[in-house]
Design a protein around this motif. Structure first.
Motif, PDB file in Angstrom:
ATOM      1  N   LYS B  48      56.662  54.462  72.296  1.00 53.96           N
ATOM      2  CA  LYS B  48      57.534  54.095  73.421  1.00 53.96           C
ATOM      3  C   LYS B  48      57.341  55.066  74.575  1.00 53.96           C
ATOM      4  CE  LYS B  48      60.995  51.267  71.166  1.00 53.96           C
ATOM      5  NZ  LYS B  48      62.398  50.880  71.015  1.00 53.96           N
ATOM      6  N   ASP B  49      57.221  56.337  74.263  1.00 55.45           N
ATOM      7  CA  ASP B  49      56.970  57.317  75.321  1.00 55.45           C
ATOM      8  C   ASP B  49      55.616  57.067  75.982  1.00 55.45           C
ATOM      9  OD1 ASP B  49      59.368  58.572  74.887  1.00 55.45           O
ATOM     10  OD2 ASP B  49      58.534  60.065  73.520  1.00 55.45           O
ATOM     11  N   ALA B  60      64.370  43.783  70.025  1.00 55.23           N
ATOM     12  CA  ALA B  60      64.186  44.189  68.640  1.00 55.23           C
ATOM     13  C   ALA B  60      64.349  45.694  68.583  1.00 55.23           C
ATOM     14  CB  ALA B  60      62.810  43.789  68.160  1.00 55.23           C
ATOM     15  N   SER B  61      64.710  46.190  67.413  1.00 52.52           N
ATOM     16  CA  SER B  61      64.837  47.642  67.296  1.00 52.52           C
ATOM     17  C   SER B  61      63.466  48.290  67.351  1.00 52.52           C
ATOM     18  CB  SER B  61      65.547  47.996  65.987  1.00 52.52           C
ATOM     19  OG  SER B  61      64.813  47.462  64.899  1.00 52.52           O
ATOM     20  N   THR B  62      62.437  47.502  67.077  1.00 50.62           N
ATOM     21  CA  THR B  62      61.088  48.023  67.015  1.00 50.62           C
ATOM     22  C   THR B  62      60.214  47.299  68.022  1.00 50.62           C
ATOM     23  OG1 THR B  62      61.432  48.243  64.651  1.00 50.62           O
ATOM     24  CG2 THR B  62      59.173  48.478  65.443  1.00 50.62           C
ATOM     25  N   SER B  63      59.268  48.018  68.616  1.00 50.15           N
ATOM     26  CA  SER B  63      58.327  47.340  69.501  1.00 50.15           C
ATOM     27  C   SER B  63      56.887  47.556  69.073  1.00 50.15           C
ATOM     28  CB  SER B  63      58.510  47.819  70.942  1.00 50.15           C
ATOM     29  OG  SER B  63      58.403  49.221  70.996  1.00 50.15           O
ATOM     30  N   SER B  64      56.673  48.374  68.028  1.00 50.56           N
ATOM     31  CA  SER B  64      55.305  48.596  67.565  1.00 50.56           C
ATOM     32  C   SER B  64      55.226  48.449  66.056  1.00 50.56           C
ATOM     33  CB  SER B  64      54.819  49.985  67.985  1.00 50.56           C
ATOM     34  OG  SER B  64      55.649  50.988  67.450  1.00 50.56           O
ATOM     35  N   VAL B 221      50.169  46.806  66.689  1.00 45.79           N
ATOM     36  CA  VAL B 221      50.544  45.744  67.621  1.00 45.79           C
ATOM     37  C   VAL B 221      51.754  46.256  68.397  1.00 45.79           C
ATOM     38  CG1 VAL B 221      51.378  43.391  67.897  1.00 45.79           C
ATOM     39  CG2 VAL B 221      49.686  43.926  66.126  1.00 45.79           C
ATOM     40  N   ILE B 222      51.585  46.380  69.712  1.00 49.12           N
ATOM     41  CA  ILE B 222      52.664  46.931  70.542  1.00 49.12           C
ATOM     42  C   ILE B 222      53.167  45.863  71.505  1.00 49.12           C
ATOM     43  CG2 ILE B 222      53.308  48.755  72.181  1.00 49.12           C
ATOM     44  CD1 ILE B 222      50.883  50.355  71.093  1.00 49.12           C
ATOM     45  N   PHE B 223      54.439  45.531  71.364  1.00 50.34           N
ATOM     46  CA  PHE B 223      55.047  44.567  72.267  1.00 50.34           C
ATOM     47  C   PHE B 223      55.685  45.313  73.427  1.00 50.34           C
ATOM     48  CE2 PHE B 223      55.000  42.384  68.184  1.00 50.34           C
ATOM     49  CZ  PHE B 223      54.359  41.213  68.554  1.00 50.34           C
ATOM     50  N   ILE B 224      55.129  45.151  74.598  1.00 51.74           N
ATOM     51  CA  ILE B 224      55.675  45.810  75.780  1.00 51.74           C
ATOM     52  C   ILE B 224      56.762  44.929  76.392  1.00 51.74           C
ATOM     53  CG2 ILE B 224      55.103  46.675  78.077  1.00 51.74           C
ATOM     54  CD1 ILE B 224      52.242  47.206  76.871  1.00 51.74           C
ATOM     55  N   ASN B 225      56.499  43.634  76.409  1.00 47.02           N
ATOM     56  CA  ASN B 225      57.488  42.671  76.879  1.00 47.02           C
ATOM     57  C   ASN B 225      58.611  42.584  75.855  1.00 47.02           C
ATOM     58  OD1 ASN B 225      58.966  40.316  77.361  1.00 47.02           O
ATOM     59  ND2 ASN B 225      57.214  39.282  78.289  1.00 47.02           N
ATOM     60  N   PRO B 226      59.824  42.944  76.243  1.00 48.27           N
ATOM     61  CA  PRO B 226      60.912  42.995  75.258  1.00 48.27           C
ATOM     62  C   PRO B 226      61.328  41.635  74.715  1.00 48.27           C
ATOM     63  CG  PRO B 226      61.770  43.402  77.460  1.00 48.27           C
ATOM     64  CD  PRO B 226      60.265  43.364  77.584  1.00 48.27           C
ATOM     65  N   GLN B 227      60.861  40.553  75.351  1.00 47.58           N
ATOM     66  CA  GLN B 227      61.170  39.213  74.844  1.00 47.58           C
ATOM     67  C   GLN B 227      60.346  38.877  73.608  1.00 47.58           C
ATOM     68  OE1 GLN B 227      63.589  37.556  76.310  1.00 47.58           O
ATOM     69  NE2 GLN B 227      63.791  39.101  77.904  1.00 47.58           N
ATOM     70  N   GLY B 229      58.151  39.589  69.985  1.00 50.85           N
ATOM     71  CA  GLY B 229      58.044  40.371  68.766  1.00 50.85           C
ATOM     72  C   GLY B 229      59.301  40.490  67.943  1.00 50.85           C
ATOM     73  N   ASN B 230      60.332  39.720  68.286  1.00 47.51           N
ATOM     74  CA  ASN B 230      61.595  39.930  67.596  1.00 47.51           C
ATOM     75  C   ASN B 230      61.591  39.531  66.127  1.00 47.51           C
ATOM     76  OD1 ASN B 230      63.292  41.022  69.760  1.00 47.51           O
ATOM     77  ND2 ASN B 230      62.641  39.132  70.776  1.00 47.51           N
ATOM     78  N   ASN B 231      60.735  38.609  65.759  1.00 41.84           N
ATOM     79  CA  ASN B 231      60.641  38.251  64.346  1.00 41.84           C
ATOM     80  C   ASN B 231      59.331  38.706  63.729  1.00 41.84           C
ATOM     81  OD1 ASN B 231      63.106  36.860  63.788  1.00 41.84           O
ATOM     82  ND2 ASN B 231      62.397  35.255  65.186  1.00 41.84           N
ATOM     83  N   PHE B 232      58.706  39.665  64.392  1.00 46.51           N
ATOM     84  CA  PHE B 232      57.353  40.024  63.995  1.00 46.51           C
ATOM     85  C   PHE B 232      57.269  40.572  62.571  1.00 46.51           C
ATOM     86  CE2 PHE B 232      53.416  42.545  64.155  1.00 46.51           C
ATOM     87  CZ  PHE B 232      52.561  41.576  64.634  1.00 46.51           C
ATOM     88  N   LYS B 233      58.324  41.196  62.104  1.00 47.69           N
ATOM     89  CA  LYS B 233      58.253  41.774  60.756  1.00 47.69           C
ATOM     90  C   LYS B 233      57.950  40.706  59.709  1.00 47.69           C
ATOM     91  CE  LYS B 233      63.234  41.636  59.683  1.00 47.69           C
ATOM     92  NZ  LYS B 233      64.400  42.405  59.207  1.00 47.69           N
ATOM     93  N   TYR B 234      58.508  39.523  59.910  1.00 44.56           N
ATOM     94  CA  TYR B 234      58.250  38.450  58.955  1.00 44.56           C
ATOM     95  C   TYR B 234      56.808  37.949  59.075  1.00 44.56           C
ATOM     96  CZ  TYR B 234      63.365  38.267  58.751  1.00 44.56           C
ATOM     97  OH  TYR B 234      64.689  38.576  58.611  1.00 44.56           O
TER      98      TYR B 234
END
Lengths: 351, 351, 351, 351
Positions: B48-49, B60-64, B221-227, B229-234
């Motif tokens: 994130k930094d 999502a709590s996670t973006s990467s 995989v890094i989601f920069i757009n906050p919209q 990756g929200n279900n990416f864990k699955y």
């Protein structure tokens, strides 16, 4: 989040130092990628020896393939046996049925037919009831029986049970797959070699696990039936499971197979599990649910004490309805882990 | 098969010792698996930094998310942006189009629209010609533009080019994905930070590579757009890409990001590539095909000498029709590798 | 192969003449294809009336879509509610589970969780036991409950049962799908309108059948929940289910809905089924297995007579293990069909 | 929406009365469903005769399968030839590439390799350039060449061109597929029988169209190569393309094949297209873009007149960038349709 040492999972354990050292030794100079390195070739030969696969009778030049993890190993191993109109008979609690987030159906592209398990195992009798409607275009045609050995509940199919299922399967032109994420544990418990529990019985393909047995990461899909796996390299690649720096997965398995490290790791885990079982069995308020036949002990604790016990030595609640707990032992478990847990139980007043 | 040290691939190189040591340090005691360990959490924060992602603005709590390899990173990153009726505009020589064995289509479950590349890059003008038939149910609806940075031919999109593509894409409700298997190399060449080449320009998601940059194995995989990756864990889990012993992938990236090791590795590779380019450019019989803007040099050698050159320092023939060769430099390339290769050329009488 | 008139299937019946005539009338002049014709638009409006769907509250301009057959209707209706990491709770004997050759898993791209049925129905209590592990990335997340109404065994869920399942589902953010291949039969049996059995209860989407109710071919996927189905046109097209000459499917449904033809067809089929049930119930040697609540009667005949009975009036053996028989009535069944069959039974000495 | 009679599509035309009557005749009494009826069996035999397929040499008992529409026919025909790691070479404007909403990739589960077309056709020379990287696990392996005959632009491959592509394909163990949505039109234009344009040349499988040639709905996947299609019944069923009341699709094809109705329909369409071409060619301001070799004429009209022309006789703009128009003729087109359109052009002052 920080983790308290305990019985959470064999995935929580350290990588075995011999396995780490083997990777370090492999890290010298350039090596071909994508499986064409010397370490990988050495493991492929070793596998053929360990599983009693003829070095010449496989139609493909290769019969074993590294992949990164167990879910991928299962999906790919099964996909290699199946057309999209086929189905797989498995246990209702099989990892492929309840712990792979639908990956087998969605990415394997086939159907699962879950059969009610007893102590984690499914019986030939129950399997047979699902082998119906042959040739009926409306019904996904059964093609594989998948067994987990040891099962998700830590129990083991006997060699006789596997043999009977293989014989029946082959009579009916079905294949038998073993999900062997912790396969070495079953071999140690049943005092069997790899080949005695697979090739000699007629098993067609196995997902052979490394990660839960002391490796950093690495599983092997091993095709014992020479008719299978001939185009597997393409399936693996397109599924994102072709390791580029293959030598490092190979190096781990070299250490794992050398000097019977696999046997040493599994023996220790089993011994620790039996030790835990023995200690727990003296408490009248707790119940050991399944026979302890590998490196896990499933327990019903008094509900009011679960939280504190987990804080003492971490473990998972297995079933959110019954609150059964899974206590998993690994190569780095120590008698003192068990002793400290038992002391905690006593201090909580559990009898 | 044994490999002669050379210019085969950055996948042939050793794992960087700092990265190996970091894994060793992580191998102490128990740790949570599946991404809930401290090392993984530390990398998530670091990412994130580095990418200028707000620590709070991601839904999502996670973006990467770690995955095992680049093919999987691409397939999953794109799948997360798409419905099955969507398509991705990419270069005709994009890794996703020609080096992933159809995985994006088959497992990502979407369509690729390849656009003719020039020096490995596609132009906004050409991209626009493929953005047609909006709302037409017969036509797979374009939703993503995927760029490889640096490209498969070692060239780089300028920041301005990326910005223009991002701006146009967002105006049309499309996403921009970067296949960054060797992303650090582009950042070094263009003297840009990670965030300057992604977040500042509007890139939505990136497959950020580690394996080709000195790691044993690991991509993010890094989601920069906050919209996104929200279900990416699955998605990751069911595709067989959830690392169980996640701490060891994390530890590699900790070392890679610490003390700017990533910059040091990429700088060295680039310097070696420029050195090789300089040496090769004095030969009139050989032709350097593309601008050298990262760690590869593409060359047309006299055909009769290719075999002996490959035996001297291994490299791959890139195109079986033109016999163009790809010479790849890596963190462990040495000036002497180049010098010995040049001497070989001279000894063969190449002018 | 030639077929003896009998009780084989409502698919064996003729197309109802009113429906045929409606197609003939639609065959005049040119018409837009792919659903943009006047007949299709008329049916879309009619559907909204019949199901009590607001003509304005659907986010999509359309809430109903023709497809060619029931398997496709189910796969597409469910796919529209799901991501690839979702699963569907259904009955173990649901058409989607055992009669669609794995299509839901393979092409819908989701998981089925079969629940043991009683008289063809599943209970809310049993459904609840499968709604577990919310948020657990290893487990396919339950998202839909699919009910068949009437069931594959000819029984019907009461309005109360459906309501309770819908209420619970919505409390848990799940959707409810109805496989209504023979939906009109349930409406007639339960004296309910279409809207009373769906929209009023909270059903989200229905596969509404035509083919088994007197049409030549045609089913409708109807999205009652306005949040669903907004991109359905693309899903339908890419699945090969967009009818080009849509006016002819529309014309069939126009006739089916006009003058309550649907009610007349279903009433007759039900009446014939009850007549057959009544006649059969006088034989002590045969057993009617399930309540007769639509147009089928499931029977255990003395095994030795099955072959001759099938030769007299064709029917299917439903279960190859128990030899239970399914006798299906349709709009063109006649009392004489029943009478002749009963006479045959008597002539065979069945008591 | 209401449609003005014109040149929109052969899908806008009426169903031919002979075909309608044949369905009516088939609607007598009960018939087996799912393809086991007498009408279907009769068509299967007729197909073997028309295509010169031996009645005994097919490994499967069946070589032809009804499906509902062309997109499904293509997806299924190709899927039957391919593994998931295979790809299909096709034209960049092929229906499978641009008019099936990504269905071939997503549901067929394979990769398309589009080749630039000239007048709608692709050349053997260009096809060969895509047949690369055999055995390379990173590259989707080419397995099929798919040709559209007549092409999407109304042009035809000569028998010699098809023969050469088939010969080359078979030398390289590839299959040749024909998308024959309007196949009869090509046969009439080239004065060829069905078998002369397929079996005699080596075509392996064809999507044989009915809907665009006067049927209500119906296509046939015909496997000419006896090695193909042996498990096709399962693929068709699970893809939702198994017609329940198969007799009515069969009845349509019975009429279509009887008395050479197919030839009569295609001949008329072609004659009308040539008549339109002749009339249009006298205008200097309009340009006929492609050779008229089947039932369509592609035209560049003065842009300012397009709207009024469309209002006069409906047609589609084919390319949203160039505004080229497609004028499609069908079995029910009349000389007066052409004459009225030409009069409109004159009245608009087009020269």
């Amino acid at each position: 989040m920080s983790l308290i040492r305990g019985f959470g999972s064999d995935n929580h354990a350290e990588v075995h130092p011999d396995i780490f050292n083997s990777m370090l030794q492999a890290n010298q100079g350039h090596a071909h990628s994508y499986g064409f390195d010397e370490n990988t070739e050495a493991v492929e030969k070793k596998i053929k020896d360990l599983f009693g696969i003829s070095h010449s009778n496989n139609l493909a030049s290769t019969s074993s393939y590294f992949v990164y993890n167990g879910t991928a190993a299962n999906i790919l191993a099964l996909k290699a046996c199946l057309e999209s109109f086929n189905s797989v008979i498995c246990s209702d609690i099989a990892h492929i049925n309840v712990d792979e987030c639908g990956g087998p159906e969605v990415y394997g592209g086939f159907k699962l037919i879950p059969v009610k398990s007893k102590n984690g195992k499914i019986s030939l009798e129950d399997i047979k009831t699902q082998f119906v409607r042959k040739g009926d275009q409306h019904f996904s045609q059964v093609k594989v029986v998948s067994l987990t050995q040891p099962t998700e509940l830590g129990t083991c199919y006997s060699l006789k049970e596997i043999k009977e299922i293989c014989d029946w399967a082959h009579q009916n032109k079905l294949y038998v797959h073993i999900d062997g994420a912790r396969f070495a544990n079953a071999c140690v418990y049943l005092k069997s070699s790899f080949s005695e529990m697979t090739t000699h019985l007629g098993v067609d393909v196995i997902s052979f696990g490394g990660t839960k047995n002391g490796l950093l990461a690495g599983e092997i899909v091993i095709f014992i039936n020479p008719q299978l796996g001939n185009n597997f390299k393409y399936f693996r690649k397109q599924f994102g499971q072709l390791p580029s720096k293959s030598r490092f997965i190979a190096a781990q398995f070299q250490a794992y197979f050398d000097n019977n490290l696999w046997h040493q790791i599994a023996s220790h885990s089993l011994k620790m599990a039996k030790y835990l079982e023995e200690k727990l069995s003296s408490f009248s308020e707790i119940k050991i649910i399944y026979p302890v036949e590998s490196n896990s002990v499933f327990v019903l604790f008094p509900k009011i004490h679960i939280k504190e016990l987990k804080n003492s030595k971490f473990f998972y609640i297995w079933d959110e309805l019954t609150f059964s707990a899974r206590l998993m032992l690994s190569w780095d478990s120590k008698p003192s882990d068990v002793d400290e847990f038992i002391e905690k139980m006593i201090s909580l007043g559990i009898k």
